[in-house]
Design a protein around this motif. Structure first.
Motif, PDB file in Angstrom:
ATOM      1  N   LEU A 184      -8.153  21.603   6.224  1.00  0.00           N
ATOM      2  CA  LEU A 184      -6.524  21.778   6.058  1.00  0.00           C
ATOM      3  C   LEU A 184      -6.617  21.937   4.194  1.00  0.00           C
ATOM      4  CD1 LEU A 184      -3.911  22.887   6.932  1.00  0.00           C
ATOM      5  CD2 LEU A 184      -3.521  20.254   6.898  1.00  0.00           C
ATOM      6  N   SER A 185      -7.013  20.911   3.682  1.00  0.00           N
ATOM      7  CA  SER A 185      -6.586  21.105   2.170  1.00  0.00           C
ATOM      8  C   SER A 185      -7.514  21.904   1.563  1.00  0.00           C
ATOM      9  CB  SER A 185      -7.122  19.688   1.397  1.00  0.00           C
ATOM     10  OG  SER A 185      -8.100  19.334   1.503  1.00  0.00           O
ATOM     11  N   ASN A 186      -8.832  22.032   1.976  1.00  0.00           N
ATOM     12  CA  ASN A 186      -9.572  23.187   1.560  1.00  0.00           C
ATOM     13  C   ASN A 186      -9.879  22.731   0.029  1.00  0.00           C
ATOM     14  OD1 ASN A 186     -11.134  25.619   1.801  1.00  0.00           O
ATOM     15  ND2 ASN A 186      -9.765  26.719   0.463  1.00  0.00           N
ATOM     16  N   ASP A 187     -10.062  21.579  -0.251  1.00  0.00           N
ATOM     17  CA  ASP A 187     -10.214  20.954  -1.629  1.00  0.00           C
ATOM     18  C   ASP A 187     -10.918  19.561  -1.414  1.00  0.00           C
ATOM     19  OD1 ASP A 187      -9.949  19.652  -4.170  1.00  0.00           O
ATOM     20  OD2 ASP A 187      -8.646  21.168  -4.671  1.00  0.00           O
ATOM     21  N   LEU A 188     -12.228  19.309  -1.565  1.00  0.00           N
ATOM     22  CA  LEU A 188     -12.937  18.121  -1.488  1.00  0.00           C
ATOM     23  C   LEU A 188     -12.671  17.104  -2.335  1.00  0.00           C
ATOM     24  CD1 LEU A 188     -16.807  19.511  -0.788  1.00  0.00           C
ATOM     25  CD2 LEU A 188     -15.227  18.478   0.823  1.00  0.00           C
ATOM     26  N   TYR A 189     -11.928  17.509  -3.571  1.00  0.00           N
ATOM     27  CA  TYR A 189     -11.731  16.613  -4.638  1.00  0.00           C
ATOM     28  C   TYR A 189     -10.329  15.944  -4.192  1.00  0.00           C
ATOM     29  CZ  TYR A 189     -10.294  15.135  -9.349  1.00  0.00           C
ATOM     30  OH  TYR A 189      -9.677  14.523 -10.618  1.00  0.00           O
ATOM     31  N   TRP A 190      -9.235  16.640  -3.596  1.00  0.00           N
ATOM     32  CA  TRP A 190      -8.056  15.624  -3.343  1.00  0.00           C
ATOM     33  C   TRP A 190      -8.378  15.335  -1.900  1.00  0.00           C
ATOM     34  CZ3 TRP A 190      -5.146  14.213  -7.100  1.00  0.00           C
ATOM     35  CH2 TRP A 190      -5.053  15.162  -8.204  1.00  0.00           C
ATOM     36  N   ALA A 191      -8.932  15.716  -1.149  1.00  0.00           N
ATOM     37  CA  ALA A 191      -9.245  15.145   0.174  1.00  0.00           C
ATOM     38  C   ALA A 191      -9.859  13.839  -0.118  1.00  0.00           C
ATOM     39  CB  ALA A 191     -10.217  16.147   1.181  1.00  0.00           C
ATOM     40  N   ALA A 192     -10.626  13.532  -1.174  1.00  0.00           N
ATOM     41  CA  ALA A 192     -11.303  12.201  -1.370  1.00  0.00           C
ATOM     42  C   ALA A 192     -10.437  11.126  -1.652  1.00  0.00           C
ATOM     43  CB  ALA A 192     -12.255  12.114  -2.283  1.00  0.00           C
ATOM     44  N   VAL A 193      -9.025  11.372  -2.289  1.00  0.00           N
ATOM     45  CA  VAL A 193      -8.287  10.343  -2.693  1.00  0.00           C
ATOM     46  C   VAL A 193      -7.672   9.455  -1.772  1.00  0.00           C
ATOM     47  CG1 VAL A 193      -6.004  10.187  -4.001  1.00  0.00           C
ATOM     48  CG2 VAL A 193      -7.479  11.715  -4.882  1.00  0.00           C
ATOM     49  N   PRO A 194      -7.231   9.838  -0.564  1.00  0.00           N
ATOM     50  CA  PRO A 194      -6.962   8.842   0.234  1.00  0.00           C
ATOM     51  C   PRO A 194      -7.919   7.917   0.790  1.00  0.00           C
ATOM     52  CG  PRO A 194      -6.091  10.952   1.209  1.00  0.00           C
ATOM     53  CD  PRO A 194      -7.034  11.112  -0.086  1.00  0.00           C
ATOM     54  N   TRP A 195      -9.080   8.324   0.908  1.00  0.00           N
ATOM     55  CA  TRP A 195     -10.455   7.269   1.006  1.00  0.00           C
ATOM     56  C   TRP A 195     -10.487   6.437  -0.070  1.00  0.00           C
ATOM     57  CZ3 TRP A 195     -11.662   6.529   5.710  1.00  0.00           C
ATOM     58  CH2 TRP A 195     -11.614   7.468   6.560  1.00  0.00           C
ATOM     59  N   LEU A 196     -10.248   6.528  -1.346  1.00  0.00           N
ATOM     60  CA  LEU A 196     -10.362   5.824  -2.471  1.00  0.00           C
ATOM     61  C   LEU A 196      -9.296   4.621  -2.092  1.00  0.00           C
ATOM     62  CD1 LEU A 196     -11.954   8.264  -3.623  1.00  0.00           C
ATOM     63  CD2 LEU A 196     -10.672   7.810  -5.684  1.00  0.00           C
ATOM     64  N   LEU A 197      -8.321   5.023  -1.865  1.00  0.00           N
ATOM     65  CA  LEU A 197      -7.057   3.805  -1.634  1.00  0.00           C
ATOM     66  C   LEU A 197      -7.446   3.148  -0.263  1.00  0.00           C
ATOM     67  CD1 LEU A 197      -3.984   5.811  -2.211  1.00  0.00           C
ATOM     68  CD2 LEU A 197      -5.631   4.824  -3.822  1.00  0.00           C
ATOM     69  N   LEU A 198      -7.815   3.707   1.000  1.00  0.00           N
ATOM     70  CA  LEU A 198      -8.189   2.996   2.089  1.00  0.00           C
ATOM     71  C   LEU A 198      -9.503   2.099   1.799  1.00  0.00           C
ATOM     72  CD1 LEU A 198      -7.417   5.550   4.590  1.00  0.00           C
ATOM     73  CD2 LEU A 198      -6.262   3.674   4.354  1.00  0.00           C
ATOM     74  N   LEU A 199     -10.221   2.374   1.024  1.00  0.00           N
ATOM     75  CA  LEU A 199     -11.727   1.804   0.916  1.00  0.00           C
ATOM     76  C   LEU A 199     -11.738   0.734  -0.287  1.00  0.00           C
ATOM     77  CD1 LEU A 199     -14.111   4.428   1.652  1.00  0.00           C
ATOM     78  CD2 LEU A 199     -13.319   2.779   3.421  1.00  0.00           C
ATOM     79  N   SER A 200     -10.707   0.776  -0.952  1.00  0.00           N
ATOM     80  CA  SER A 200     -10.547  -0.273  -2.397  1.00  0.00           C
ATOM     81  C   SER A 200     -10.159  -1.584  -1.761  1.00  0.00           C
ATOM     82  CB  SER A 200      -9.698   0.305  -3.425  1.00  0.00           C
ATOM     83  OG  SER A 200      -9.420  -0.764  -4.436  1.00  0.00           O
ATOM     84  N   PRO A 201     -10.780  -2.696  -2.067  1.00  0.00           N
ATOM     85  CA  PRO A 201     -10.337  -4.042  -1.574  1.00  0.00           C
ATOM     86  C   PRO A 201      -9.062  -4.305  -1.784  1.00  0.00           C
ATOM     87  CG  PRO A 201     -12.564  -4.126  -2.662  1.00  0.00           C
ATOM     88  CD  PRO A 201     -12.002  -2.719  -3.063  1.00  0.00           C
ATOM     89  N   LEU A 202      -8.407  -3.934  -2.785  1.00  0.00           N
ATOM     90  CA  LEU A 202      -7.057  -4.104  -3.159  1.00  0.00           C
ATOM     91  C   LEU A 202      -6.613  -2.878  -3.437  1.00  0.00           C
ATOM     92  CD1 LEU A 202      -7.317  -7.259  -5.686  1.00  0.00           C
ATOM     93  CD2 LEU A 202      -6.891  -7.019  -3.024  1.00  0.00           C
ATOM     94  N   SER A 203      -5.467  -2.548  -2.488  1.00  0.00           N
ATOM     95  CA  SER A 203      -4.775  -1.181  -2.911  1.00  0.00           C
ATOM     96  C   SER A 203      -3.383  -1.233  -2.453  1.00  0.00           C
ATOM     97  CB  SER A 203      -5.606  -0.375  -1.703  1.00  0.00           C
ATOM     98  OG  SER A 203      -4.939   0.976  -1.669  1.00  0.00           O
ATOM     99  N   TRP A 204      -2.479  -1.107  -3.544  1.00  0.00           N
ATOM    100  CA  TRP A 204      -1.212  -1.353  -3.313  1.00  0.00           C
ATOM    101  C   TRP A 204       0.006  -0.131  -3.038  1.00  0.00           C
ATOM    102  CZ3 TRP A 204      -1.491  -6.236  -2.103  1.00  0.00           C
ATOM    103  CH2 TRP A 204      -2.337  -7.017  -2.837  1.00  0.00           C
ATOM    104  N   GLU A 205       1.004  -0.099  -2.729  1.00  0.00           N
ATOM    105  CA  GLU A 205       1.888   0.596  -2.385  1.00  0.00           C
ATOM    106  C   GLU A 205       1.861   1.805  -3.779  1.00  0.00           C
ATOM    107  OE1 GLU A 205       6.725   1.509  -2.202  1.00  0.00           O
ATOM    108  OE2 GLU A 205       5.803  -0.557  -2.799  1.00  0.00           O
ATOM    109  N   ILE A 206       1.880   1.211  -4.943  1.00  0.00           N
ATOM    110  CA  ILE A 206       2.040   2.250  -6.207  1.00  0.00           C
ATOM    111  C   ILE A 206       0.977   3.280  -6.124  1.00  0.00           C
ATOM    112  CG2 ILE A 206       3.764   0.637  -7.344  1.00  0.00           C
ATOM    113  CD1 ILE A 206       1.481  -0.573  -8.813  1.00  0.00           C
ATOM    114  N   TYR A 207      -0.162   2.669  -5.665  1.00  0.00           N
ATOM    115  CA  TYR A 207      -1.409   3.621  -5.757  1.00  0.00           C
ATOM    116  C   TYR A 207      -1.237   5.019  -5.116  1.00  0.00           C
ATOM    117  CZ  TYR A 207      -4.249  -0.413  -7.452  1.00  0.00           C
ATOM    118  OH  TYR A 207      -4.688  -1.429  -8.171  1.00  0.00           O
TER     119      TYR A 207
END
Length: 298
Positions: A184-207
């Motif tokens: 859908l996004s057609n963009d591997l760069y931005w498609a990765a960002v949610p995974w960065l937040l979901l896989l970080s041990p500490l991930s807060w609302e502000i991220y």
């Protein structure tokens, strides 16, 4: 940062100002300002890195992403989409600049302070905060519900099981990150960002501020796809505004540590992020030509 992004997407000056003004009223953005955090700066670095890649300026992109990684460790996972995009020079500059900046910081604060932070402070900080109800990380779930902590005392305490489950979640998430088709996004760069937040041990609302560009892309590209658009809209609302529900429940007198607040309040942004990444796996009719990097991957 948002205005720069909209400009790169071809938006007029009026559109840039309008979207930027709307972004300032998103709850997570207001929270970022309220707590005096640097996620706005992180978003700017992400946007500038993306723009640099779009213009084949790999060294600049690598330097920007390296600065990101030196400030917050979780952007190191951007190596995965860069590998898929065949941006080897950007990866090299990213790693080199992250190491150089980290060493410079270590030289400023001193080796003893750096050693204490890496081997004492940071592990203790992670152990304490990983079970906090507001942590959006998928890795936090096993520890929150299967280990005793300051925040919760579950009926079953199984730290070994929690560690194994968290490891399995991490591996599954990394696999999904490395394979997401970004239909859908057609963009591997931005498609990765949610995974960065979901896989970080500490991930807060502000991220979640970092997800704003992807949300913009998905909303724009799903406008003609009725069923997909519903998922995108709901996922975006939950991601950007879900925390408001938890705050409302707490304001109404419900304990912030109660299961309803955790499941139906704090976790809503996590559900939204999962819906967003799910949309990237739903095959849709092509909406414009794929980016050169994405075409190469496919």
């Amino acid at each position: 940062a948002v205005a720069r992004f909209v400009r790169e997407m071809g938006g007029s000056r009026r559109a840039q100002l309008l979207v930027a003004a709307l972004a300032l009223n998103i709850p997570v953005v207001r929270s970022d300002f309220f707590y005096g955090q640097i996620d706005g700066l992180l978003l700017l670095l992400f946007v500038e890195g993306w723009i640099a890649l779009r213009h084949n300026k790999e060294r600049r992109a690598g330097l920007l992403l390296g600065a990101l990684t030196a400030l917050k460790l979780f952007p190191v996972l951007m190596v995965i989409p860069l590998l898929r995009m065949h941006k080897s020079r950007a990866i090299a500059w990213m790693i080199a600049s992250a190491i150089a900046l980290s060493l410079a910081g270590s030289a400023i604060v001193g080796l003893h302070a750096t050693h204490t932070f890496l081997f004492t402070g940071s592990p203790a900080n992670t152990r304490f905060w990983i079970t906090q109800p507001g942590n959006l990380s998928l890795l936090s779930l096993p520890f929150r519900w299967l280990t005793k902590s300051y925040w919760m005392s579950p009926a079953i305490s199984a730290p070994t099981v929690a560690f194994v489950l968290a490891t399995m979640i991490a591996l599954a998430g990394l696999f999904a990150l490395s394979k997401t088709p970004a239909f859908l996004s057609n963009d591997l760069y931005w498609a990765a960002v949610p995974w960065l937040l979901l896989l970080s041990p500490l991930s807060w609302e502000i991220y979640i501020v970092l997800v704003i560009p992807l949300a913009f892309i998905l909303l724009r590209r799903s406008s003609a796809l009725r069923s997909t658009r519903v998922v995108v809209v709901v996922g975006t609302i939950l991601t950007l505004m879900g925390r408001v529900v938890a705050d409302a429940m707490i304001h109404a007198g419900v304990s912030g540590l109660s299961i309803p607040v955790q499941v139906l309040g704090y976790s809503l942004p996590m559900y939204g992020l999962l819906m967003i990444v799910f949309c990237e796996w739903r095959r849709v009719d092509p909406i414009g030509p794929p980016t050169r990097e994405l075409a190469a991957v496919r």
